[in-house]
Write a protein that holds these residues in place. Structure first.
Motif, PDB file in Angstrom:
ATOM      1  N   ALA A  13       0.847  -1.191   0.000  1.00  0.00           N
ATOM      2  CA  ALA A  13       0.000   0.000   0.000  1.00  0.00           C
ATOM      3  C   ALA A  13       0.884   1.243   0.000  1.00  0.00           C
ATOM      4  CB  ALA A  13      -0.898  -0.008   1.235  1.00  0.00           C
ATOM      5  N   PRO A  14       0.487   2.292  -0.718  1.00  0.00           N
ATOM      6  CA  PRO A  14       1.290   3.520  -0.715  1.00  0.00           C
ATOM      7  C   PRO A  14       1.263   4.184   0.668  1.00  0.00           C
ATOM      8  CG  PRO A  14      -0.800   3.883  -1.832  1.00  0.00           C
ATOM      9  CD  PRO A  14      -0.731   2.423  -1.515  1.00  0.00           C
ATOM     10  N   GLU A  15       2.316   4.916   0.981  1.00  0.00           N
ATOM     11  CA  GLU A  15       2.383   5.594   2.276  1.00  0.00           C
ATOM     12  C   GLU A  15       1.747   6.970   2.225  1.00  0.00           C
ATOM     13  OE1 GLU A  15       6.263   5.481   4.038  1.00  0.00           O
ATOM     14  OE2 GLU A  15       6.526   3.375   3.498  1.00  0.00           O
ATOM     15  N   ASP A  16       1.588   7.515   1.011  1.00  0.00           N
ATOM     16  CA  ASP A  16       1.001   8.842   0.845  1.00  0.00           C
ATOM     17  C   ASP A  16      -0.258   8.744  -0.006  1.00  0.00           C
ATOM     18  OD1 ASP A  16       3.094  10.307   2.220  1.00  0.00           O
ATOM     19  OD2 ASP A  16       4.356   9.835   0.486  1.00  0.00           O
ATOM     20  N   LEU A  17      -1.068   9.781   0.067  1.00  0.00           N
ATOM     21  CA  LEU A  17      -2.276   9.866  -0.747  1.00  0.00           C
ATOM     22  C   LEU A  17      -1.909   9.793  -2.228  1.00  0.00           C
ATOM     23  CD1 LEU A  17      -5.352  10.572  -1.014  1.00  0.00           C
ATOM     24  CD2 LEU A  17      -4.645  12.972  -1.017  1.00  0.00           C
ATOM     25  N   VAL A  18      -2.609   8.930  -2.968  1.00  0.00           N
ATOM     26  CA  VAL A  18      -2.401   8.821  -4.415  1.00  0.00           C
ATOM     27  C   VAL A  18      -3.693   9.261  -5.095  1.00  0.00           C
ATOM     28  CG1 VAL A  18      -1.882   7.288  -6.346  1.00  0.00           C
ATOM     29  CG2 VAL A  18      -0.791   6.904  -4.131  1.00  0.00           C
ATOM     30  N   ILE A  19      -3.581  10.229  -6.009  1.00  0.00           N
ATOM     31  CA  ILE A  19      -4.728  10.785  -6.724  1.00  0.00           C
ATOM     32  C   ILE A  19      -4.583  10.436  -8.197  1.00  0.00           C
ATOM     33  CG2 ILE A  19      -5.914  12.913  -7.401  1.00  0.00           C
ATOM     34  CD1 ILE A  19      -4.769  14.181  -4.799  1.00  0.00           C
ATOM     35  N   GLU A  20      -5.579   9.733  -8.761  1.00  0.00           N
ATOM     36  CA  GLU A  20      -5.541   9.376 -10.179  1.00  0.00           C
ATOM     37  C   GLU A  20      -6.866   9.771 -10.813  1.00  0.00           C
ATOM     38  OE1 GLU A  20      -3.991   5.159 -10.776  1.00  0.00           O
ATOM     39  OE2 GLU A  20      -4.322   5.221  -8.608  1.00  0.00           O
ATOM     40  N   ASP A  21      -6.794  10.568 -11.873  1.00  0.00           N
ATOM     41  CA  ASP A  21      -8.010  10.904 -12.611  1.00  0.00           C
ATOM     42  C   ASP A  21      -8.302   9.805 -13.621  1.00  0.00           C
ATOM     43  OD1 ASP A  21      -9.065  13.397 -11.623  1.00  0.00           O
ATOM     44  OD2 ASP A  21      -7.225  14.329 -12.356  1.00  0.00           O
ATOM     45  N   ILE A  22      -9.507   9.235 -13.529  1.00  0.00           N
ATOM     46  CA  ILE A  22      -9.956   8.221 -14.475  1.00  0.00           C
ATOM     47  C   ILE A  22     -10.647   8.939 -15.637  1.00  0.00           C
ATOM     48  CG2 ILE A  22     -11.477   6.230 -14.791  1.00  0.00           C
ATOM     49  CD1 ILE A  22     -11.035   5.693 -11.720  1.00  0.00           C
ATOM     50  N   ILE A  23     -11.489   9.896 -15.296  1.00  0.00           N
ATOM     51  CA  ILE A  23     -12.150  10.769 -16.275  1.00  0.00           C
ATOM     52  C   ILE A  23     -11.953  12.197 -15.782  1.00  0.00           C
ATOM     53  CG2 ILE A  23     -14.360  11.472 -17.313  1.00  0.00           C
ATOM     54  CD1 ILE A  23     -15.354   8.586 -16.677  1.00  0.00           C
ATOM     55  N   VAL A  24     -11.475  13.074 -16.651  1.00  0.00           N
ATOM     56  CA  VAL A  24     -11.327  14.482 -16.276  1.00  0.00           C
ATOM     57  C   VAL A  24     -12.616  15.200 -16.654  1.00  0.00           C
ATOM     58  CG1 VAL A  24     -10.032  16.612 -16.656  1.00  0.00           C
ATOM     59  CG2 VAL A  24      -8.825  14.411 -16.549  1.00  0.00           C
ATOM     60  N   GLY A  25     -13.248  15.813 -15.662  1.00  0.00           N
ATOM     61  CA  GLY A  25     -14.498  16.518 -15.913  1.00  0.00           C
ATOM     62  C   GLY A  25     -14.268  17.873 -16.561  1.00  0.00           C
ATOM     63  N   GLU A  26     -15.349  18.461 -17.054  1.00  0.00           N
ATOM     64  CA  GLU A  26     -15.250  19.761 -17.724  1.00  0.00           C
ATOM     65  C   GLU A  26     -16.112  20.808 -17.043  1.00  0.00           C
ATOM     66  OE1 GLU A  26     -15.990  19.170 -21.880  1.00  0.00           O
ATOM     67  OE2 GLU A  26     -14.284  17.811 -22.087  1.00  0.00           O
ATOM     68  N   GLY A  27     -16.762  20.445 -15.939  1.00  0.00           N
ATOM     69  CA  GLY A  27     -17.659  21.366 -15.255  1.00  0.00           C
ATOM     70  C   GLY A  27     -16.948  22.199 -14.203  1.00  0.00           C
ATOM     71  N   ALA A  28     -17.738  22.697 -13.249  1.00  0.00           N
ATOM     72  CA  ALA A  28     -17.211  23.534 -12.176  1.00  0.00           C
ATOM     73  C   ALA A  28     -16.178  22.760 -11.359  1.00  0.00           C
ATOM     74  CB  ALA A  28     -18.357  23.988 -11.271  1.00  0.00           C
ATOM     75  N   GLU A  29     -15.241  23.497 -10.774  1.00  0.00           N
ATOM     76  CA  GLU A  29     -14.162  22.884 -10.006  1.00  0.00           C
ATOM     77  C   GLU A  29     -14.516  22.831  -8.524  1.00  0.00           C
ATOM     78  OE1 GLU A  29      -9.541  23.982  -9.150  1.00  0.00           O
ATOM     79  OE2 GLU A  29     -10.243  24.153 -11.218  1.00  0.00           O
ATOM     80  N   ALA A  30     -14.191  21.705  -7.888  1.00  0.00           N
ATOM     81  CA  ALA A  30     -14.392  21.571  -6.437  1.00  0.00           C
ATOM     82  C   ALA A  30     -13.322  22.377  -5.717  1.00  0.00           C
ATOM     83  CB  ALA A  30     -14.302  20.107  -6.034  1.00  0.00           C
ATOM     84  N   ASN A  31     -13.745  23.159  -4.723  1.00  0.00           N
ATOM     85  CA  ASN A  31     -12.821  23.993  -3.965  1.00  0.00           C
ATOM     86  C   ASN A  31     -12.625  23.428  -2.567  1.00  0.00           C
ATOM     87  OD1 ASN A  31     -12.557  26.072  -5.968  1.00  0.00           O
ATOM     88  ND2 ASN A  31     -14.657  26.637  -5.471  1.00  0.00           N
ATOM     89  N   PRO A  32     -11.436  23.649  -1.965  1.00  0.00           N
ATOM     90  CA  PRO A  32     -11.220  23.203  -0.586  1.00  0.00           C
ATOM     91  C   PRO A  32     -12.282  23.807   0.324  1.00  0.00           C
ATOM     92  CG  PRO A  32      -9.163  23.983  -1.570  1.00  0.00           C
ATOM     93  CD  PRO A  32     -10.262  24.324  -2.537  1.00  0.00           C
ATOM     94  N   GLY A  33     -12.876  22.982   1.161  1.00  0.00           N
ATOM     95  CA  GLY A  33     -13.875  23.480   2.104  1.00  0.00           C
ATOM     96  C   GLY A  33     -15.240  23.719   1.489  1.00  0.00           C
ATOM     97  N   GLY A  34     -15.388  23.453   0.181  1.00  0.00           N
ATOM     98  CA  GLY A  34     -16.678  23.633  -0.479  1.00  0.00           C
ATOM     99  C   GLY A  34     -17.608  22.464  -0.209  1.00  0.00           C
ATOM    100  N   VAL A  35     -18.810  22.545  -0.798  1.00  0.00           N
ATOM    101  CA  VAL A  35     -19.784  21.454  -0.691  1.00  0.00           C
ATOM    102  C   VAL A  35     -19.786  20.727  -2.023  1.00  0.00           C
ATOM    103  CG1 VAL A  35     -22.220  20.872  -0.397  1.00  0.00           C
ATOM    104  CG2 VAL A  35     -21.179  22.661   1.012  1.00  0.00           C
ATOM    105  N   VAL A  36     -19.739  19.395  -1.976  1.00  0.00           N
ATOM    106  CA  VAL A  36     -19.721  18.595  -3.201  1.00  0.00           C
ATOM    107  C   VAL A  36     -20.846  17.564  -3.166  1.00  0.00           C
ATOM    108  CG1 VAL A  36     -17.242  18.860  -3.618  1.00  0.00           C
ATOM    109  CG2 VAL A  36     -18.050  16.938  -2.229  1.00  0.00           C
ATOM    110  N   GLU A  37     -21.351  17.229  -4.352  1.00  0.00           N
ATOM    111  CA  GLU A  37     -22.292  16.125  -4.491  1.00  0.00           C
ATOM    112  C   GLU A  37     -21.566  15.045  -5.271  1.00  0.00           C
ATOM    113  OE1 GLU A  37     -26.604  14.945  -6.462  1.00  0.00           O
ATOM    114  OE2 GLU A  37     -25.894  17.014  -6.586  1.00  0.00           O
ATOM    115  N   VAL A  38     -21.548  13.843  -4.706  1.00  0.00           N
ATOM    116  CA  VAL A  38     -20.745  12.760  -5.280  1.00  0.00           C
ATOM    117  C   VAL A  38     -21.508  11.436  -5.285  1.00  0.00           C
ATOM    118  CG1 VAL A  38     -18.534  13.778  -4.558  1.00  0.00           C
ATOM    119  CG2 VAL A  38     -19.710  12.185  -3.031  1.00  0.00           C
ATOM    120  N   HIS A  39     -21.054  10.566  -6.173  1.00  0.00           N
ATOM    121  CA  HIS A  39     -21.340   9.140  -6.085  1.00  0.00           C
ATOM    122  C   HIS A  39     -19.973   8.519  -5.809  1.00  0.00           C
ATOM    123  CE1 HIS A  39     -25.209   7.402  -6.625  1.00  0.00           C
ATOM    124  NE2 HIS A  39     -25.444   7.894  -7.823  1.00  0.00           N
TER     125      HIS A  39
END
Length: 118
Positions: A13-39
């Motif tokens: 297992a990695p020791e640090d957070l690993v972020i991989e985009d599977i699909i790059v979206g084209e809509g509004a960007e999520a901001n730190p501390g914002g509210v997001v709707e997710v599946h």
């Protein structure tokens, strides 16, 4: 979109957070501390066992990011609506080290998150 399948992982297992985009979206960007709707789907890195899925409940979920585990707080900002991102989150950024009182303490977790609105 349909529920993602998360393949079994190999190697340590990695020791640090690993972020991989599977699909790059084209809509509004999520901001730190914002509210997001997710599946999302969450599985245990080592066993591949699913422990949570909004798909199985048949509805998306809305969260303020600052109320979530560190791996989500760090891993979702910068994502765009319509995107799908895989986060591999070590215990320190998830539910803490073994014995922290949460059933997932000490576990490295994988989430695949679809951003529906930000």
């Amino acid at each position: 979109m349909e529920k993602p399948q998360i393949e079994a992982q190999s190697g340590p297992a990695p020791e640090d957070l690993v972020i991989e985009d599977i699909i790059v979206g084209e809509g509004a960007e999520a901001n730190p501390g914002g509210v997001v709707e997710v599946h999302y789907v969450g599985v245990d890195f080592e066993t591949g066992e699913e422990f949570d899925s909004s798909w199985d409940r048949g509805q998306s979920t809305q969260f303020p990011l600052n109320g979530l585990i560190a791996g989500w707080q760090e891993g979702i900002p910068g994502m765009r609506v319509g995107g799908r991102r895989k986060l591999t989150i070590p215990p320190e950024a998830a539910y803490g080290p073994e014995g922290s009182g949460h059933p997932l303490s000490g576990r490295t977790l994988i989430f695949v998150i679809d951003l529906l609105s930000a």
